[in-house]
Motif scaffolding. Structure first.
Motif, short mmCIF file in Angstrom:
data_model
loop_
_atom_site.label_atom_id
_atom_site.label_comp_id
_atom_site.label_asym_id
_atom_site.label_seq_id
_atom_site.Cartn_x
_atom_site.Cartn_y
_atom_site.Cartn_z
N ASN A 1 0.81 -1.22 0.00
CA ASN A 1 0.00 0.00 0.00
C ASN A 1 0.84 1.27 0.00
O ASN A 1 0.37 2.32 0.42
CB ASN A 1 -0.95 -0.01 1.20
CG ASN A 1 -2.03 -1.06 1.06
OD1 ASN A 1 -2.76 -1.05 0.08
ND2 ASN A 1 -2.10 -1.97 2.00
N LEU A 2 2.06 1.16 -0.49
CA LEU A 2 2.94 2.32 -0.55
C LEU A 2 2.29 3.43 -1.36
O LEU A 2 1.78 3.20 -2.46
CB LEU A 2 4.27 1.91 -1.19
CG LEU A 2 5.36 2.96 -1.16
CD1 LEU A 2 5.91 3.12 0.25
CD2 LEU A 2 6.49 2.59 -2.11
N GLY A 3 2.28 4.63 -0.80
CA GLY A 3 1.70 5.78 -1.48
C GLY A 3 0.21 5.95 -1.25
O GLY A 3 -0.36 6.97 -1.65
N ARG A 4 -0.44 4.98 -0.59
CA ARG A 4 -1.88 5.09 -0.34
C ARG A 4 -2.19 5.54 1.08
O ARG A 4 -3.21 6.18 1.31
CB ARG A 4 -2.55 3.73 -0.59
CG ARG A 4 -2.48 3.31 -2.04
CD ARG A 4 -3.23 2.00 -2.27
NE ARG A 4 -2.84 1.45 -3.55
CZ ARG A 4 -2.62 0.17 -3.79
NH1 ARG A 4 -2.77 -0.71 -2.83
NH2 ARG A 4 -2.25 -0.23 -4.98
N PHE A 5 -1.31 5.17 2.01
CA PHE A 5 -1.54 5.59 3.39
C PHE A 5 -0.19 5.83 4.07
O PHE A 5 0.85 5.42 3.55
CB PHE A 5 -2.37 4.55 4.16
CG PHE A 5 -1.59 3.35 4.64
CD1 PHE A 5 -1.30 3.20 5.98
CD2 PHE A 5 -1.16 2.37 3.76
CE1 PHE A 5 -0.60 2.09 6.45
CE2 PHE A 5 -0.46 1.26 4.21
CZ PHE A 5 -0.18 1.13 5.56
N LEU A 6 -0.23 6.53 5.19
CA LEU A 6 0.97 6.82 5.95
C LEU A 6 1.23 5.66 6.90
O LEU A 6 0.54 5.52 7.92
CB LEU A 6 0.80 8.13 6.72
CG LEU A 6 1.98 8.56 7.58
CD1 LEU A 6 3.19 8.86 6.70
CD2 LEU A 6 1.61 9.77 8.42
N LEU B 1 6.63 -6.22 3.62
CA LEU B 1 6.90 -6.11 2.19
C LEU B 1 5.89 -6.93 1.40
O LEU B 1 5.54 -8.04 1.79
CB LEU B 1 8.31 -6.59 1.86
CG LEU B 1 9.46 -5.87 2.55
CD1 LEU B 1 10.79 -6.45 2.06
CD2 LEU B 1 9.40 -4.37 2.31
N GLY B 2 5.47 -6.37 0.27
CA GLY B 2 4.65 -7.13 -0.67
C GLY B 2 5.55 -7.90 -1.62
O GLY B 2 6.78 -7.90 -1.48
N ALA B 3 4.95 -8.54 -2.61
CA ALA B 3 5.73 -9.32 -3.58
C ALA B 3 6.74 -8.45 -4.30
O ALA B 3 7.91 -8.82 -4.48
CB ALA B 3 4.79 -10.00 -4.57
N GLN B 4 6.30 -7.26 -4.74
CA GLN B 4 7.22 -6.35 -5.41
C GLN B 4 8.34 -5.94 -4.48
O GLN B 4 9.51 -5.87 -4.88
CB GLN B 4 6.46 -5.11 -5.90
CG GLN B 4 7.36 -4.07 -6.55
CD GLN B 4 6.64 -2.76 -6.86
OE1 GLN B 4 5.47 -2.58 -6.53
NE2 GLN B 4 7.33 -1.84 -7.48
N GLY B 5 8.01 -5.66 -3.23
CA GLY B 5 9.02 -5.26 -2.25
C GLY B 5 10.02 -6.36 -1.96
O GLY B 5 11.22 -6.09 -1.81
N ARG B 6 9.55 -7.60 -1.87
CA ARG B 6 10.49 -8.71 -1.63
C ARG B 6 11.47 -8.85 -2.80
O ARG B 6 12.66 -9.09 -2.60
CB ARG B 6 9.73 -10.01 -1.38
CG ARG B 6 9.02 -10.03 -0.02
CD ARG B 6 8.47 -11.41 0.31
NE ARG B 6 7.42 -11.82 -0.58
CZ ARG B 6 6.13 -11.51 -0.44
NH1 ARG B 6 5.75 -10.73 0.58
NH2 ARG B 6 5.22 -11.95 -1.30
N ALA B 7 10.97 -8.65 -4.01
CA ALA B 7 11.85 -8.70 -5.19
C ALA B 7 12.84 -7.54 -5.15
O ALA B 7 14.03 -7.71 -5.47
CB ALA B 7 11.02 -8.68 -6.47
N GLN B 8 12.37 -6.35 -4.77
CA GLN B 8 13.26 -5.20 -4.64
C GLN B 8 14.35 -5.46 -3.60
O GLN B 8 15.52 -5.12 -3.81
CB GLN B 8 12.48 -3.95 -4.22
CG GLN B 8 11.65 -3.31 -5.28
CD GLN B 8 10.84 -2.13 -4.72
OE1 GLN B 8 10.57 -2.06 -3.52
NE2 GLN B 8 10.46 -1.22 -5.60
N ALA B 9 13.96 -6.05 -2.47
CA ALA B 9 14.93 -6.32 -1.40
C ALA B 9 16.01 -7.29 -1.87
O ALA B 9 17.18 -7.12 -1.53
CB ALA B 9 14.21 -6.86 -0.17
#
Length: 197
Positions: A14-19, A28-36
């Motif tokens: 939910n990056l960019g949708r809420f603080l 981390l979501g799937a995209q975040g795990r790949a980024q990590a």
């Protein structure tokens, strides 16, 4: 001099949708795990001596991926690297926050504004930079990876460049990005800013 790799955590769903702030269970979501994983591969080239993380779940997950990729050893969690304490703003959507005049004041006057919890950008800068200065004394030739949050990293960059906190919107700190600063024998220096993987 000590080299600090300032790593922003990878993306949550939910990056960019809420603080997110200091909200619990923001992982981390799937995209975040790949980024990590990509960040870990990128940092393997740097030869870090130690890695430190904010207490939040998303930073610890990012730090763990980097630690494994770089074979640095265990991640040390430090409260000095924690997100700014946004108090009751944490967990609210940006649409909700944009209707709050105090939120708008926070974003227009970062040099003097405080959050509902009473923390300012100056407070965040002080706690992180004090921690970095302690590390620079303990490891004068060290290469330290610090996994933290965008506003916290921005506060350090503003300090290094001698900028007011109001100027933090003039540059970005993207998820899973690397910024590099030095501290120690000379004035702090910015070597790289917001390199993304």
């Amino acid at each position: 001099m000590t080299i600090f790799f300032l790593l922003r955590h990878a993306a949550h769903d939910n990056l960019g949708r809420f603080l997110a702030g200091r909200s619990a269970n923001v992982s981390l979501g799937a995209q975040g795990r790949a980024q990590a994983l990509r960040l870990g591969a990128r940092m393997r080239q740097e030869g870090c001596d130690a890695i430190f993380s904010s207490p939040s779940e998303r930073t610890r997950e990012t730090a763990q991926a980097v630690s494994v990729a770089c074979a640095i050893g265990p991640v040390t969690v430090r409260g000095e690297l924690d997100e700014i304490d946004f108090g009751p703003w944490s967990g609210k959507t940006f649409a909700e926050l944009n209707n709050d005049p105090n939120w708008r004041h926070w974003n227009s006057r970062r040099d003097i504004a405080v959050t509902p919890a009473g923390e300012s950008m100056a407070d965040a800068r002080r706690r992180v930079c004090d921690f970095m200065e302690d590390l620079a004394q303990e490891f004068p030739q060290g290469r330290m990876a610090l996994v933290s949050h965008a506003d916290v990293i921005k506060s350090v960059i503003c300090h290094v460049l001698g900028l007011s906190a109001d100027r933090c919107f003039r540059f970005d700190i993207q998820p899973a990005s690397v910024s590099v600063v030095t501290m120690g024998e000379t004035e702090p220096r910015l070597l790289r800013l917001n390199e993304t993987v």
